[in-house]
Design a protein around this motif. Structure first.
Motif, PDB file in Angstrom:
ATOM      1  N   SER A  18       0.854  -1.179   0.000  1.00 53.05           N
ATOM      2  CA  SER A  18       0.000   0.000   0.000  1.00 53.05           C
ATOM      3  C   SER A  18       0.892   1.232   0.000  1.00 53.05           C
ATOM      4  O   SER A  18       1.827   1.319   0.800  1.00 53.05           O
ATOM      5  N   PHE A  19       0.603   2.156  -0.907  1.00 52.49           N
ATOM      6  CA  PHE A  19       1.393   3.371  -0.969  1.00 52.49           C
ATOM      7  C   PHE A  19       0.575   4.495  -1.576  1.00 52.49           C
ATOM      8  O   PHE A  19      -0.511   4.277  -2.115  1.00 52.49           O
ATOM      9  N   MET A  20       1.112   5.699  -1.443  1.00 53.12           N
ATOM     10  CA  MET A  20       0.452   6.891  -1.956  1.00 53.12           C
ATOM     11  C   MET A  20       1.513   7.845  -2.481  1.00 53.12           C
ATOM     12  O   MET A  20       2.694   7.673  -2.207  1.00 53.12           O
ATOM     13  N   GLY A  21       1.072   8.846  -3.241  1.00 53.15           N
ATOM     14  CA  GLY A  21       2.016   9.847  -3.703  1.00 53.15           C
ATOM     15  C   GLY A  21       1.459  10.698  -4.823  1.00 53.15           C
ATOM     16  O   GLY A  21       0.326  10.489  -5.275  1.00 53.15           O
ATOM     17  N   PRO A  22       2.251  11.653  -5.271  1.00 49.93           N
ATOM     18  CA  PRO A  22       1.856  12.512  -6.384  1.00 49.93           C
ATOM     19  C   PRO A  22       2.292  11.921  -7.714  1.00 49.93           C
ATOM     20  O   PRO A  22       3.273  11.179  -7.783  1.00 49.93           O
ATOM     21  N   THR A  23       1.550  12.256  -8.753  1.00 43.08           N
ATOM     22  CA  THR A  23       1.897  11.834 -10.112  1.00 43.08           C
ATOM     23  C   THR A  23       1.698  12.997 -11.067  1.00 43.08           C
ATOM     24  O   THR A  23       0.762  13.773 -10.923  1.00 43.08           O
ATOM     25  N   THR A  24       2.573  13.080 -12.040  1.00 44.68           N
ATOM     26  CA  THR A  24       2.454  14.023 -13.146  1.00 44.68           C
ATOM     27  C   THR A  24       2.549  13.212 -14.435  1.00 44.68           C
ATOM     28  O   THR A  24       3.433  12.363 -14.568  1.00 44.68           O
ATOM     29  N   LEU A  25       1.624  13.449 -15.352  1.00 47.33           N
ATOM     30  CA  LEU A  25       1.646  12.796 -16.664  1.00 47.33           C
ATOM     31  C   LEU A  25       1.647  13.878 -17.734  1.00 47.33           C
ATOM     32  O   LEU A  25       0.941  14.882 -17.600  1.00 47.33           O
ATOM     33  N   ILE A  26       2.389  13.671 -18.798  1.00 49.66           N
ATOM     34  CA  ILE A  26       2.286  14.519 -19.981  1.00 49.66           C
ATOM     35  C   ILE A  26       1.755  13.642 -21.102  1.00 49.66           C
ATOM     36  O   ILE A  26       2.324  12.597 -21.424  1.00 49.66           O
ATOM     37  N   TRP A  27       0.626  14.070 -21.633  1.00 52.43           N
ATOM     38  CA  TRP A  27      -0.052  13.367 -22.717  1.00 52.43           C
ATOM     39  C   TRP A  27       0.216  14.099 -24.026  1.00 52.43           C
ATOM     40  O   TRP A  27       0.286  15.320 -24.061  1.00 52.43           O
ATOM     41  N   GLU A  28       0.324  13.310 -25.103  1.00 51.86           N
ATOM     42  CA  GLU A  28       0.504  13.882 -26.442  1.00 51.86           C
ATOM     43  C   GLU A  28      -0.579  13.318 -27.356  1.00 51.86           C
ATOM     44  O   GLU A  28      -0.841  12.114 -27.350  1.00 51.86           O
ATOM     45  N   ARG A  29      -1.177  14.218 -28.149  1.00 45.95           N
ATOM     46  CA  ARG A  29      -2.200  13.769 -29.105  1.00 45.95           C
ATOM     47  C   ARG A  29      -1.522  12.954 -30.201  1.00 45.95           C
ATOM     48  O   ARG A  29      -0.517  13.358 -30.772  1.00 45.95           O
ATOM     49  N   ARG A  30      -2.102  11.801 -30.485  1.00 46.64           N
ATOM     50  CA  ARG A  30      -1.643  10.932 -31.568  1.00 46.64           C
ATOM     51  C   ARG A  30      -2.866  10.566 -32.383  1.00 46.64           C
ATOM     52  O   ARG A  30      -3.681   9.756 -31.947  1.00 46.64           O
ATOM     53  N   GLY A  31      -3.025  11.183 -33.542  1.00 48.62           N
ATOM     54  CA  GLY A  31      -4.211  10.937 -34.354  1.00 48.62           C
ATOM     55  C   GLY A  31      -5.431  11.406 -33.594  1.00 48.62           C
ATOM     56  O   GLY A  31      -5.528  12.549 -33.175  1.00 48.62           O
ATOM     57  N   GLU A  32      -6.378  10.492 -33.380  1.00 50.19           N
ATOM     58  CA  GLU A  32      -7.610  10.818 -32.663  1.00 50.19           C
ATOM     59  C   GLU A  32      -7.504  10.564 -31.159  1.00 50.19           C
ATOM     60  O   GLU A  32      -8.430  10.852 -30.417  1.00 50.19           O
ATOM     61  N   GLY A  33      -6.390  10.016 -30.719  1.00 55.03           N
ATOM     62  CA  GLY A  33      -6.261   9.671 -29.310  1.00 55.03           C
ATOM     63  C   GLY A  33      -5.104  10.383 -28.633  1.00 55.03           C
ATOM     64  O   GLY A  33      -4.480  11.283 -29.197  1.00 55.03           O
ATOM     65  N   TRP A  34      -4.816   9.973 -27.406  1.00 54.32           N
ATOM     66  CA  TRP A  34      -3.761  10.555 -26.590  1.00 54.32           C
ATOM     67  C   TRP A  34      -2.904   9.446 -26.000  1.00 54.32           C
ATOM     68  O   TRP A  34      -3.423   8.397 -25.628  1.00 54.32           O
ATOM     69  N   LEU A  35      -1.589   9.679 -25.926  1.00 56.30           N
ATOM     70  CA  LEU A  35      -0.668   8.733 -25.298  1.00 56.30           C
ATOM     71  C   LEU A  35       0.188   9.471 -24.273  1.00 56.30           C
ATOM     72  O   LEU A  35       0.524  10.646 -24.451  1.00 56.30           O
ATOM     73  N   ILE A  36       0.566   8.758 -23.232  1.00 57.09           N
ATOM     74  CA  ILE A  36       1.444   9.316 -22.208  1.00 57.09           C
ATOM     75  C   ILE A  36       2.875   9.262 -22.736  1.00 57.09           C
ATOM     76  O   ILE A  36       3.358   8.201 -23.137  1.00 57.09           O
ATOM     77  N   ILE A  37       3.552  10.411 -22.718  1.00 55.99           N
ATOM     78  CA  ILE A  37       4.947  10.449 -23.170  1.00 55.99           C
ATOM     79  C   ILE A  37       5.919  10.624 -22.010  1.00 55.99           C
ATOM     80  O   ILE A  37       7.111  10.366 -22.154  1.00 55.99           O
ATOM     81  N   TYR A  38       5.406  11.072 -20.846  1.00 54.54           N
ATOM     82  CA  TYR A  38       6.264  11.297 -19.686  1.00 54.54           C
ATOM     83  C   TYR A  38       5.436  11.136 -18.419  1.00 54.54           C
ATOM     84  O   TYR A  38       4.262  11.492 -18.383  1.00 54.54           O
ATOM     85  N   ALA A  39       6.080  10.626 -17.374  1.00 53.01           N
ATOM     86  CA  ALA A  39       5.431  10.520 -16.063  1.00 53.01           C
ATOM     87  C   ALA A  39       6.456  10.746 -14.969  1.00 53.01           C
ATOM     88  O   ALA A  39       7.658  10.525 -15.159  1.00 53.01           O
ATOM     89  N   ASP A  40       5.959  11.177 -13.843  1.00 54.20           N
ATOM     90  CA  ASP A  40       6.762  11.315 -12.626  1.00 54.20           C
ATOM     91  C   ASP A  40       5.873  10.866 -11.486  1.00 54.20           C
ATOM     92  O   ASP A  40       4.747  11.355 -11.348  1.00 54.20           O
ATOM     93  N   ALA A  41       6.329   9.914 -10.691  1.00 52.91           N
ATOM     94  CA  ALA A  41       5.536   9.418  -9.565  1.00 52.91           C
ATOM     95  C   ALA A  41       6.450   9.137  -8.382  1.00 52.91           C
ATOM     96  O   ALA A  41       7.540   8.586  -8.550  1.00 52.91           O
ATOM     97  N   ASP A  42       6.006   9.551  -7.231  1.00 56.31           N
ATOM     98  CA  ASP A  42       6.704   9.259  -5.982  1.00 56.31           C
ATOM     99  C   ASP A  42       5.795   8.394  -5.126  1.00 56.31           C
ATOM    100  O   ASP A  42       4.599   8.663  -5.007  1.00 56.31           O
TER     101      ASP A  42
END
Length: 163
Positions: A127-151
């Motif tokens: 069991s754990f908790m923390g902050p997360t940051t995601l950077i999403w990039e549009r790819r065609g009609e959808g979105w993909l995560i290109i970067y993340a930071d999680a503690d």
């Protein structure tokens, strides 16, 4: 949480996210925020379903992240997901304070705090908790995560996941 969002924004800007994007009006920002919010919730649902292929379908091949201060490549993340998810009996996650910020037509920053409880097939639970940051990039009609930071910070075993 503000510090994490600022760091994610700085990383994105340094990498050129949004550099070719045009200024967004309020309606465009709202539309991007709704779309990325939906993609973010689908990503969480894939984790809860313990479906490794569906989780990886949300992540770009050039993805990398900082997990607890350590840089991790897509290959390492995908290998861990493919090996670990099939052996889990449950993956509970709750997210709070989720915010989506359109950085341009093709990029968005997502920040949130998570609480996870993961149980393997032998019954061992983390069991754990923390902050997360995601950077999403549009790819065609959808979105993909290109970067993340999680503690990840440990939670006592008696802590409720929904508290």
């Amino acid at each position: 949480m503000k510090i994490t969002a600022e760091i994610g924004l700085a990383v994105c800007l340094a990498a050129g996210c949004g550099s070719a994007d045009k200024a967004l009006n309020q309606a465009a920002q709202a539309a991007i925020a709704r779309s990325v919010d939906s993609a973010t919730h689908a990503f969480a649902d894939a984790q809860r379903a313990r479906d490794p292929e569906l989780v990886l379908a949300h992540i770009a091949p050039e993805f990398y992240m900082y997990g607890d201060g350590r840089r991790v490549s897509y290959d390492s993340v995908s290998s861990q997901i493919l090996q670990t998810f099939p052996s889990l009996s449950s993956y509970e996650t709750t997210w709070s304070d989720l915010e989506v910020h359109a950085l341009g037509m093709n990029h968005a920053l997502v920040t949130f705090r998570f609480r996870d409880r993961i149980t393997d097939s032998a019954g061992s639970t983390l069991s754990f908790m923390g902050p997360t940051t995601l950077i999403w990039e549009r790819r065609g009609e959808g979105w993909l995560i290109i970067y993340a930071d999680a503690d990840h910070y440990p939670l006592p075993a008696f802590t409720r996941i929904d508290s």
